[in-house]
Each structure stands twice: as structure tokens, then as C-alpha cells.
Design a protein around this motif. Structure first.
Motif, mmCIF file in Angstrom:
data_model
loop_
_atom_site.group_PDB
_atom_site.id
_atom_site.type_symbol
_atom_site.label_atom_id
_atom_site.label_comp_id
_atom_site.label_asym_id
_atom_site.label_seq_id
_atom_site.Cartn_x
_atom_site.Cartn_y
_atom_site.Cartn_z
ATOM 1 N N UNK A 191 0.776 -1.363 0.029
ATOM 2 C CA UNK A 191 -0.335 -0.009 0.104
ATOM 3 C C UNK A 191 1.148 1.179 0.462
ATOM 4 N N UNK A 192 1.895 1.171 0.536
ATOM 5 C CA UNK A 192 2.526 2.096 1.099
ATOM 6 C C UNK A 192 3.303 2.654 -0.160
ATOM 7 N N UNK A 193 3.513 1.541 -1.213
ATOM 8 C CA UNK A 193 4.467 1.765 -2.419
ATOM 9 C C UNK A 193 3.654 2.400 -3.225
ATOM 10 N N UNK A 194 2.538 1.849 -3.892
ATOM 11 C CA UNK A 194 1.170 2.509 -4.249
ATOM 12 C C UNK A 194 1.002 3.982 -4.092
ATOM 13 N N UNK A 195 1.505 4.019 -3.049
ATOM 14 C CA UNK A 195 1.235 5.590 -2.616
ATOM 15 C C UNK A 195 2.230 6.435 -3.274
ATOM 16 N N UNK A 196 3.315 5.567 -2.831
ATOM 17 C CA UNK A 196 4.862 6.668 -3.768
ATOM 18 C C UNK A 196 4.471 6.399 -4.886
ATOM 19 N N UNK A 197 4.521 6.045 -5.230
ATOM 20 C CA UNK A 197 3.924 6.264 -7.092
ATOM 21 C C UNK A 197 2.995 6.985 -7.691
ATOM 22 N N UNK A 198 2.230 6.886 -7.064
ATOM 23 C CA UNK A 198 0.338 7.715 -7.143
ATOM 24 C C UNK A 198 1.069 9.597 -7.005
#
Length: 352
Positions: free
Chosen positions: A94-101
Motif C-alpha cells: 500500500x505504501x509503495x502504491x501511494x509513493x508512486x501515485x
């Protein structure tokens, strides 16, 4: 000067910078000085225009040795945390997804750049992958590379200082975990040979950092099996750590000050965003895996796998957890980035 002479001169320069940077950082009392000192000094030298280039084969061998040193710190107790990892990995995803978006939107505004380049610049890791994809897409990857290099350098410098401010002793080497004995020269040679045999197998898989992981697997295997009593000799582990520091600094070779100024704000802002999300995820995950929050933060930090694994070993973090978390992040990015690229309505190039 011919190519061989230039390469030799560059290597000598890296050795000198690594030695001077290490000794200076030790004298100043910096955290993880054998990593921080060479990284800072080599970065400054690269920005001043010195033609520094880390030999590719030497880099791979350094990663292999670092992997053996880190893997040899794995104890039977550290393996017990395996049953708790799935929930921690979900938080990391979840953290990686938010980092990218969120990072993509930030890059588009601050660089400024197109959405696809912004996406690649915001990716929290996998530098070689995003650069290769950018080249295939015909994007201007220079800015992406500078932003990504700033992220790597910033996290390499900030994580050890955060650990030091928290009162955790880092020492200076790779063997700070409870390893009492050191390998003999024969044991070290056999471990290197086994890791060199395993590395080509891993290279045929999508697993990132195969040389490092091959060393870690062999180091952990011989330690857990009781075949060796401890880790690498400090006479090997310390120079390896300094070499990784110089390698980080060479990423800025050829970057002009104008390019650095244009990308610095975007790089630092993106790093701050990614680090903040990593802190939040690590805070929640620490209770799940029953590890100190700062140990989990090193595992979740969007820095280079090799560098964060080294820092994790220096503070006594569970090396298996740190490596698994970074591998999971990079594998997740391998799937996530192409999916998000397609959503920009731009077709991906055919595989080469």
C-alpha cells in the motif's frame, strides 16, 4: 590516455576517495562512517567533474561479498519472524502504491515533466529498470536518473543519522550483529565460490540484485547450518562497505550543477514524500512483526537494496526481513509501473 589507462586512473581515484572519506567520517564520529564518508566525498568529486566510474564486474563482486557478510548475520531466531511477514508486506505494498501515485503528481508539477517521466522519477527504487523502460519509451531519462540518484543519496545519508539520533549504536562495519567469530580464509573462499555458482541461476529469474542475494543466501545457509562460526573478516567487510559508499557517489558523475539544481527540489520533495509514507507503514508494521520500528523503517525505506541491507546489518536489524522487504518492493514495482504506464494511454514498447 587510452581506455584502460583511464579506467585504472578512475579506480585509483575511487580507492583514494573511499579511504580518505572513511577515515574522515570515523574521525568526525559520523554514523556508519565507512559508508557515509565515501558516499559524501565521491559525490562531491563527481559533481566537480572528476571522471569517476565504478567497474561493473568489481561492483558485482562487491555486492556478492556484502551479501555473504549480511547473510552470515542471520540466526535461527531471526527466521521465527517469517510467519508474521504477509501482513507487513501488505502494508508495504500500500505504501509503495501511494509513493508512486502521489509522487508522480509531485514530479509533474516540480520538474516539470510529462506524466510518464514523472511516473518513472517517482518510482521508489528499481533505478536500472525505470531507466531502461524510459529509454524504450523514448523519454528524456537524464532528469529521471538525477532525481532517482538524489533519492538514493538522501536516504543513504538520512537513515543512518535518524538511527543515530534515536540512540542506536551503528558501529562502523557490516558485522555489528551478534557475530562473535569470523570466517577463515578457506571458508571465505568456499562461500565466494558457492555464491558465484548460484548467481547465474538467480540472474535468469526476475529477482533484483542477484549478486547480493546469491551472497546472502550462501552466507545465511552456512551460518544457519553451523558450517561457519560467524561472518566475514573485518579486513574484508570494512573495505566492502567503503566501496559501496563510493559506488553511490559515482551515480552523480557527469551531472552538471544546472541539472542538479533543476532536479534537486523534485528529488528532495519526492524523497520526503516516500520517506514519510515509509515511516507510517513501518510504524504500523512494527507491531505486527514485533521488531523495533527503526529496524522496520530500514526495511521499508525506498533506498537501494544493497545500501539498506548494509545499514540494516550495521544496526542489528533482521537481515532476512530487510532483504525480503526490499525484494518485495522491487518486484511489486516491476508489475505496478507497466500497469500505470498503460493507464497514461501510451502504448508500451514491445519487449526486446
Amino acid at each position: 590516455m587510452n581506455a584502460w589507462g583511464a579506467s585504472a586512473a578512475s579506480l585509483v581515484g575511487l580507492v583514494v576517495l573511499g579511504a580518505v572519506g572513511s577515515l574522515s567520517a570515523v574521525a568526525l564520529g559520523l554514523p556508519v562512517p565507512l559508508l557515509i564518508g565515501p558516499a559524501i566525498l565521491t559525490t562531491l568529486a563527481s559533481l566537480m567533474g572528476l571522471p569517476l566510474q565504478f567497474p561493473h564486474h568489481l561492483r558485482n563482486f562487491i555486492f556478492l561479498l556484502a551479501g555473504i557478510a549480511i547473510g552470515a548475520t542471520v540466526s535461527p531466531d531471526s527466521v521465527a519472524a517469517l510467519v508474521r511477514w504477509p501482513l507487513a508486506f501488505a502494508l508495504l505494498g500500500v505504501a509503495v502504491l501511494l509513493m508512486v501515485i502521489l509522487g508522480q503528481r509531485l514530479m509533474v508539477v516540480l520538474m516539470p515533466t510529462d506524466r510518464r517521466s514523472g511516473l518513472l522519477a517517482a518510482a521508489p527504487g528499481h533505478l536500472s529498470y525505470v531507466i531502461a523502460l524510459g529509454e524504450d519509451l523514448g523519454l528524456a531519462t537524464r532528469g529521471v536518473a538525477v532525481v532517482q540518484s538524489i533519492r538514493l543519496l538522501a536516504l543513504t545519508l538520512l537513515v543512518p543519522f535518524a538511527v543515530a539520533l534515536a540512540g542506536i549504536e551503528t558501529g562502523i562495519g557490516l558485522n555489528n550483529a551478534p557475530v562473535i567469530h569470523e570466517m577463515t580464509l578457506l571458508q571465505t573462499t568456499l562461500c565466494i565460490a558457492a555464491a558465484l555458482a548460484l548467481a547465474p541461476v538467480l540472474m535468469r529469474t526476475p529477482v533484483p540484485a542477484p549478486m547480493l542475494l546469491a551472497g546472502m543466501i550462501i552466507g545465511a545457509a552456512v551460518r544457519l547450518s553451523g558450517l561457519v562460526p560467524g561472518g566475514l573478516s573485518h579486513w574484508i567487510a570494512f573495505p566492502v562497505l567503503a566501496a559501496i559508499g563510493t559506488l553511490i557517489g559515482t551515480r552523480f558523475a557527469g551531472v552538471t550543477l544546472a541539472e542538479l539544481r533543476r532536479s534537486a527540489l523534485a528529488g528532495l520533495a519526492g524523497t520526503t514524500l516516500a520517506a514519510a509514507l515509509a515511516v507510517v507503514a513501518a510504524w504500523f508494521a512494527a507491531g505486527i512483526v514485533e521488531m523495533p520500528m527503526l529496524h522496520v523503517l530500514v526495511a521499508f525505506s525506498p533506498g537501494g537494496l544493497e545500501t539498506m541491507a548494509v545499514i540494516g546489518a550495521a544496526i542489528g536489524a533482521n537481515p532476512g526481513f530487510v532483504a525480503a522487504a526490499h525484494v518485495a518492493r522491487l518486484l511489486f514495482l516491476s508489475v505496478l509501473i507497466p500497469v500505470l504506464i498503460r493507464r497514461t494511454q501510451e502504448p508500451l514498447p514491445a519487449s526486446r
